[in-house]
Design a protein around this motif. Structure first.
Motif, PDB file in Angstrom:
ATOM      1  N   GLY A  62      22.408  31.538  93.696  1.00  0.00           N
ATOM      2  CA  GLY A  62      21.860  31.049  92.512  1.00  0.00           C
ATOM      3  C   GLY A  62      23.055  30.701  91.321  1.00  0.00           C
ATOM      4  O   GLY A  62      24.040  30.443  91.795  1.00  0.00           O
ATOM      5  N   ASP A  63      22.438  30.997  90.163  1.00  0.00           N
ATOM      6  CA  ASP A  63      23.213  30.275  89.282  1.00  0.00           C
ATOM      7  C   ASP A  63      24.154  31.343  88.577  1.00  0.00           C
ATOM      8  O   ASP A  63      25.039  30.950  87.773  1.00  0.00           O
ATOM      9  CB  ASP A  63      22.713  29.404  87.962  1.00  0.00           C
ATOM     10  CG  ASP A  63      21.704  30.252  87.481  1.00  0.00           C
ATOM     11  OD1 ASP A  63      21.681  31.594  87.403  1.00  0.00           O
ATOM     12  OD2 ASP A  63      20.600  29.564  86.567  1.00  0.00           O
ATOM     13  N   LYS A  66      20.773  33.452  85.440  1.00  0.00           N
ATOM     14  CA  LYS A  66      19.267  33.459  84.994  1.00  0.00           C
ATOM     15  C   LYS A  66      18.767  33.720  86.528  1.00  0.00           C
ATOM     16  O   LYS A  66      17.597  34.437  86.602  1.00  0.00           O
ATOM     17  CB  LYS A  66      18.798  32.495  84.246  1.00  0.00           C
ATOM     18  CG  LYS A  66      17.225  32.512  83.928  1.00  0.00           C
ATOM     19  CD  LYS A  66      16.981  33.643  82.908  1.00  0.00           C
ATOM     20  CE  LYS A  66      15.686  33.843  82.920  1.00  0.00           C
ATOM     21  NZ  LYS A  66      15.274  34.769  81.780  1.00  0.00           N
ATOM     22  N   TYR A  67      19.176  32.897  87.451  1.00  0.00           N
ATOM     23  CA  TYR A  67      18.144  32.916  88.594  1.00  0.00           C
ATOM     24  C   TYR A  67      18.991  33.190  89.820  1.00  0.00           C
ATOM     25  O   TYR A  67      20.200  32.850  90.299  1.00  0.00           O
ATOM     26  CB  TYR A  67      17.770  31.245  88.953  1.00  0.00           C
ATOM     27  CG  TYR A  67      16.856  30.901  87.878  1.00  0.00           C
ATOM     28  CD1 TYR A  67      15.253  31.541  87.657  1.00  0.00           C
ATOM     29  CD2 TYR A  67      17.279  30.046  86.775  1.00  0.00           C
ATOM     30  CE1 TYR A  67      14.635  31.079  86.879  1.00  0.00           C
ATOM     31  CE2 TYR A  67      16.438  29.807  85.727  1.00  0.00           C
ATOM     32  CZ  TYR A  67      15.224  30.048  85.611  1.00  0.00           C
ATOM     33  OH  TYR A  67      14.257  29.913  84.738  1.00  0.00           O
ATOM     34  N   TYR A  69      18.856  34.687  94.034  1.00  0.00           N
ATOM     35  CA  TYR A  69      17.906  34.744  95.319  1.00  0.00           C
ATOM     36  C   TYR A  69      18.907  35.659  96.446  1.00  0.00           C
ATOM     37  O   TYR A  69      19.821  35.621  96.593  1.00  0.00           O
ATOM     38  CB  TYR A  69      17.684  33.351  96.166  1.00  0.00           C
ATOM     39  CG  TYR A  69      16.887  32.618  95.275  1.00  0.00           C
ATOM     40  CD1 TYR A  69      15.279  32.568  95.413  1.00  0.00           C
ATOM     41  CD2 TYR A  69      17.026  31.807  94.108  1.00  0.00           C
ATOM     42  CE1 TYR A  69      14.500  32.063  94.777  1.00  0.00           C
ATOM     43  CE2 TYR A  69      16.221  31.219  93.165  1.00  0.00           C
ATOM     44  CZ  TYR A  69      14.968  31.104  93.358  1.00  0.00           C
ATOM     45  OH  TYR A  69      13.989  30.462  92.837  1.00  0.00           O
ATOM     46  N   ALA A 104      16.789  38.675  84.316  1.00  0.00           N
ATOM     47  CA  ALA A 104      17.065  37.616  85.297  1.00  0.00           C
ATOM     48  C   ALA A 104      15.837  37.354  86.241  1.00  0.00           C
ATOM     49  O   ALA A 104      14.982  38.427  86.470  1.00  0.00           O
ATOM     50  CB  ALA A 104      18.298  38.164  86.252  1.00  0.00           C
ATOM     51  N   PHE A 105      15.555  36.357  86.895  1.00  0.00           N
ATOM     52  CA  PHE A 105      14.657  35.909  87.969  1.00  0.00           C
ATOM     53  C   PHE A 105      15.057  36.514  89.326  1.00  0.00           C
ATOM     54  O   PHE A 105      16.276  35.620  89.535  1.00  0.00           O
ATOM     55  CB  PHE A 105      14.048  34.682  87.688  1.00  0.00           C
ATOM     56  CG  PHE A 105      12.865  34.288  88.894  1.00  0.00           C
ATOM     57  CD1 PHE A 105      11.647  34.525  88.634  1.00  0.00           C
ATOM     58  CD2 PHE A 105      13.598  33.907  89.923  1.00  0.00           C
ATOM     59  CE1 PHE A 105      10.537  34.205  89.558  1.00  0.00           C
ATOM     60  CE2 PHE A 105      12.493  33.408  91.021  1.00  0.00           C
ATOM     61  CZ  PHE A 105      11.001  33.679  90.757  1.00  0.00           C
ATOM     62  N   VAL A 106      14.670  37.048  90.202  1.00  0.00           N
ATOM     63  CA  VAL A 106      15.127  37.216  91.454  1.00  0.00           C
ATOM     64  C   VAL A 106      14.175  37.189  92.456  1.00  0.00           C
ATOM     65  O   VAL A 106      13.055  37.726  92.455  1.00  0.00           O
ATOM     66  CB  VAL A 106      15.631  38.642  91.626  1.00  0.00           C
ATOM     67  CG1 VAL A 106      16.098  38.822  93.033  1.00  0.00           C
ATOM     68  CG2 VAL A 106      16.537  39.119  90.527  1.00  0.00           C
ATOM     69  N   GLY A 107      14.338  36.101  93.338  1.00  0.00           N
ATOM     70  CA  GLY A 107      13.581  35.584  94.428  1.00  0.00           C
ATOM     71  C   GLY A 107      14.045  35.868  95.790  1.00  0.00           C
ATOM     72  O   GLY A 107      14.998  36.177  95.847  1.00  0.00           O
TER      73      GLY A 107
END
Length: 140
Positions: A62-63, A66-67, A69, A104-107
């Motif tokens: 990820g970055d 914020k994002y 995976y 944070a968004f965790v996918g």
């Protein structure tokens, strides 16, 4: 009784990654020539060892702000069900919580068999549907 395991905050080597990926049936899912570069581009990793044998892995991509995976969480089939995968996921989520400046968004993408593991760690579908596509390289 299952032998105890220890977690280490590091990425698997390309050889360790391949061994675990092939052990769980992902041998055809990777281009092994690009695996070293893919691992080098990771944000963080966790490996699990029982003695001197690698028995599990996971990594973050990820970055880094914020994002994120969760990627390549795998445990040797004969070690599954002992909490190793759950411990790897917890450790990766703890890494995110320690390093992000705000929410944070965790996918992730999960196999059908791994869905309950991720649901136990708070992952769900929400109001989104996971999607992906493959992009082939341009011909020279």
């Amino acid at each position: 009784m299952t032998e105890p395991y220890a977690l280490f905050d590091r990425l698997p080597t390309p050889e360790e990654h391949r061994r675990l990926a092939e052990a769980v049936g992902w041998g055809e899912a990777f281009d092994w020539d690009t695996t070293p570069a893919s691992l080098d581009g990771s944000l963080a990793g966790v490996v699990a060892f029982a003695g001197d044998e690698i028995v599990g892995m996971g990594r973050l991509v990820g970055d880094g702000a914020k994002y994120f995976y969760v990627q390549d969480v795998a445990v040797l089939p004969d070690r599954q069900g002992a909490g190793i995968g759950a411990a790897v996921v917890r450790r990766l989520l703890d890494h995110i919580a320690r390093t992000v400046p705000s929410t944070a968004f965790v996918g992730l993408f999960a196999t059908d068999g791994a869905v309950p593991l991720y649901e136990r760690h708070g992952f769900g579908h929400g109001d989104m549907a996971g999607m992906f596509r493959l992009v082939e390289p341009n011909e020279p």
